[in-house]
Design a protein around this motif. Structure first.
Motif, PDB file in Angstrom:
ATOM      1  N   LYS A 110      50.587  22.699 126.935  1.00 45.44           N
ATOM      2  CA  LYS A 110      49.679  22.016 126.029  1.00 45.44           C
ATOM      3  C   LYS A 110      49.076  20.812 126.752  1.00 45.44           C
ATOM      4  O   LYS A 110      49.632  20.310 127.719  1.00 45.44           O
ATOM      5  CB  LYS A 110      50.429  21.568 124.775  1.00 45.44           C
ATOM      6  CG  LYS A 110      50.939  22.737 123.941  1.00 45.44           C
ATOM      7  CD  LYS A 110      51.720  22.255 122.734  1.00 45.44           C
ATOM      8  CE  LYS A 110      52.244  23.427 121.908  1.00 45.44           C
ATOM      9  NZ  LYS A 110      53.034  22.983 120.744  1.00 45.44           N
TER      10      LYS A 110
ATOM     11  N   HIS B 216      47.837  19.070 121.193  1.00 45.48           N
ATOM     12  CA  HIS B 216      48.603  20.269 120.848  1.00 45.48           C
ATOM     13  C   HIS B 216      47.978  21.559 121.365  1.00 45.48           C
ATOM     14  O   HIS B 216      48.558  22.637 121.230  1.00 45.48           O
ATOM     15  CB  HIS B 216      48.710  20.371 119.330  1.00 45.48           C
ATOM     16  CG  HIS B 216      47.380  20.516 118.655  1.00 45.48           C
ATOM     17  ND1 HIS B 216      46.492  19.469 118.556  1.00 45.48           N
ATOM     18  CD2 HIS B 216      46.777  21.587 118.069  1.00 45.48           C
ATOM     19  CE1 HIS B 216      45.394  19.886 117.923  1.00 45.48           C
ATOM     20  NE2 HIS B 216      45.547  21.154 117.617  1.00 45.48           N
ATOM     21  N   ILE B 217      46.780  21.467 121.967  1.00 40.51           N
ATOM     22  CA  ILE B 217      46.059  22.672 122.418  1.00 40.51           C
ATOM     23  C   ILE B 217      46.406  22.965 123.877  1.00 40.51           C
ATOM     24  O   ILE B 217      46.453  22.062 124.716  1.00 40.51           O
ATOM     25  CB  ILE B 217      44.536  22.471 122.291  1.00 40.51           C
ATOM     26  CG1 ILE B 217      44.172  22.063 120.863  1.00 40.51           C
ATOM     27  CG2 ILE B 217      43.794  23.743 122.680  1.00 40.51           C
ATOM     28  CD1 ILE B 217      42.711  21.713 120.692  1.00 40.51           C
ATOM     29  N   ARG B 218      46.639  24.260 124.184  1.00 43.70           N
ATOM     30  CA  ARG B 218      46.888  24.664 125.566  1.00 43.70           C
ATOM     31  C   ARG B 218      45.662  24.354 126.411  1.00 43.70           C
ATOM     32  O   ARG B 218      44.531  24.517 125.969  1.00 43.70           O
ATOM     33  CB  ARG B 218      47.208  26.151 125.637  1.00 43.70           C
ATOM     34  CG  ARG B 218      48.615  26.509 125.232  1.00 43.70           C
ATOM     35  CD  ARG B 218      48.838  27.996 125.110  1.00 43.70           C
ATOM     36  NE  ARG B 218      48.175  28.782 126.150  1.00 43.70           N
ATOM     37  CZ  ARG B 218      48.324  30.099 126.288  1.00 43.70           C
ATOM     38  NH1 ARG B 218      49.104  30.765 125.435  1.00 43.70           N
ATOM     39  NH2 ARG B 218      47.702  30.749 127.242  1.00 43.70           N
TER      40      ARG B 218
END
Length: 385
Positions: free
Chosen positions: A68, A106-108
């Motif tokens: 993340k 929280h995003i890859r």
């Protein structure tokens, strides 16, 4: 190139997917199992096709990492930023993450899209942040993603297509500074302060004549003073990290901030008086005196705190009925005197320790414009048409 290994009735396909944030090669693998009834030739053809597809998938960043953004950014801060940027810059980076992580943390990293970055811009804008400040946040994110590209973890940077809010026209930046008369009066009163406060008088004398930054003044040591040639060299600065809650010494703000300035003989005489002041207090304190070679110390030799000049000036101005302006105003005073005296921009830049003349022109554009206006008036008065 992918490698294929037969393992019983399945095939293991392995390929390199670049390197992680620590520079270690990332190897990914997959298992292919042929369908029942396929001929040996068909199996060979299909396993080779699967190997090509898997290798291409890795190159496109689709199987590279599931890290993340927050995880990757923290690794970047620790393994890259901490060894390449100044400590003060690291503190700024840490402050930036407080607003960035809740939006995209929280995003890859391989899933961050231009829309995600645009959402970050909109969120910051909704908080009342200026377009210029928003660009600082996006540049920070972009720098991290560019590092990921360099390490072959992703293939493109979604920050490149972001749209920023338009900057509103604003009045030219001006700085609140003391007048020449106010500075003379202030220094006269400072000189009359009791003996314990003498270092503050010297501090503000140097602030006026050098135009140095607070940290540069507090970082001065006696080995930086050349009494024979009336020169002072700036080669370090003293800072306080609000993030780490501690003081520390580092190099000045920029490479060009390392500089030497020639000062009037009466200013150098004031420094000799400060040296005598320290010697006297060293005898009074005896074994409790703290040796550190710094010019600006407390009565017992300890380093003067970074907040001390501001706190003292506030109390002094209130006590003497003088308007208070932050100590950094003395730097602006110095610059305005140089500019209004007709000193060229390159010399002003060198004296102030700015990275480029462009920085000087941007910060003091108002003063330069005023000086140019007076120059034109002088020509008009001389010609008197």
């Amino acid at each position: 190139m992918a490698t294929i290994t037969k393992r019983g009735d399945t095939f293991r396909i392995r390929t390199s997917c670049g390197y992680d944030v620590n520079g270690k090669q990332v190897i990914k693998s997959m298992t292919y199992k042929p369908q029942a009834g396929m001929s040996d030739k068909a199996i060979e053809k299909e396993v080779n096709r699967q190997a090509v597809l898997f290798e291409e998938q890795c190159k496109q960043g689709q199987s590279i990492t599931a890290a993340k953004f927050e995880t990757f950014a923290e690794a970047w801060l620790k393994d890259y930023a901490e060894i390449t940027v100044k400590r003060t810059t690291m503190c700024v980076y840490r402050e930036l993450t407080k607003r960035i992580y809740p939006v995209i943390g929280h995003i890859r990293i391989d899933k961050i899209s231009p829309l995600n970055i645009q959402k970050l811009v909109q969120t910051l804008s909704n908080e009342g942040m200026s377009p210029r400040t928003i660009k600082t946040y996006v540049r920070f994110v972009s720098g991290i993603l560019n590092y990921a590209i360099k390490k072959r973890l992703i293939t493109y940077n979604p920050c490149t297509t972001v749209d920023f809010p338009k900057e509103r026209p604003k009045e030219q930046l001006t700085h609140e500074i003391y007048s020449v008369e106010e500075v003379k009066h202030l220094l006269e009163l400072l000189k009359q302060e009791n003996d314990e406060k003498f270092p503050f008088y010297v501090y503000f004398v140097l602030a006026v004549y050098m135009g140095a930054r607070k940290g540069e003044l507090l970082g001065l040591e006696w080995k930086d003073i050349d009494f024979d040639n009336d020169m002072i060299s700036i080669s370090r600065a003293y800072y306080y990290s609000y993030l780490e809650r501690e003081h520390y010494t580092d190099t000045p703000k920029t490479a060009t901030s390392r500089r030497s300035l020639k000062l009037p003989s009466h200013v150098m005489e004031t420094l000799r008086n400060l040296q005598e002041w320290q010697e006297k207090h060293k005898e009074l304190c005896g074994g409790s005196w703290v040796d550190n070679d710094r010019l600006f110390t407390a009565y017992n030799g300890e380093q003067m705190a970074t907040t001390a000049p501001r706190d003292y000036l506030q109390r002094f101005c209130k006590r003497n009925g003088i308007r208070y302006i932050k100590p950094h105003a003395f730097r602006h005073f110095n610059a305005s005197i140089l500019i209004n005296s007709g000193v060229d921009i390159v010399t002003v830049q060198a004296a102030l320790g700015h990275s480029t003349p462009i920085t000087t022109l941007r910060v003091y554009s108002h003063a330069f414009n005023n000086a140019k206006t007076r120059a034109m008036e002088a020509i008009a008065n001389a010609i008197d048409i």
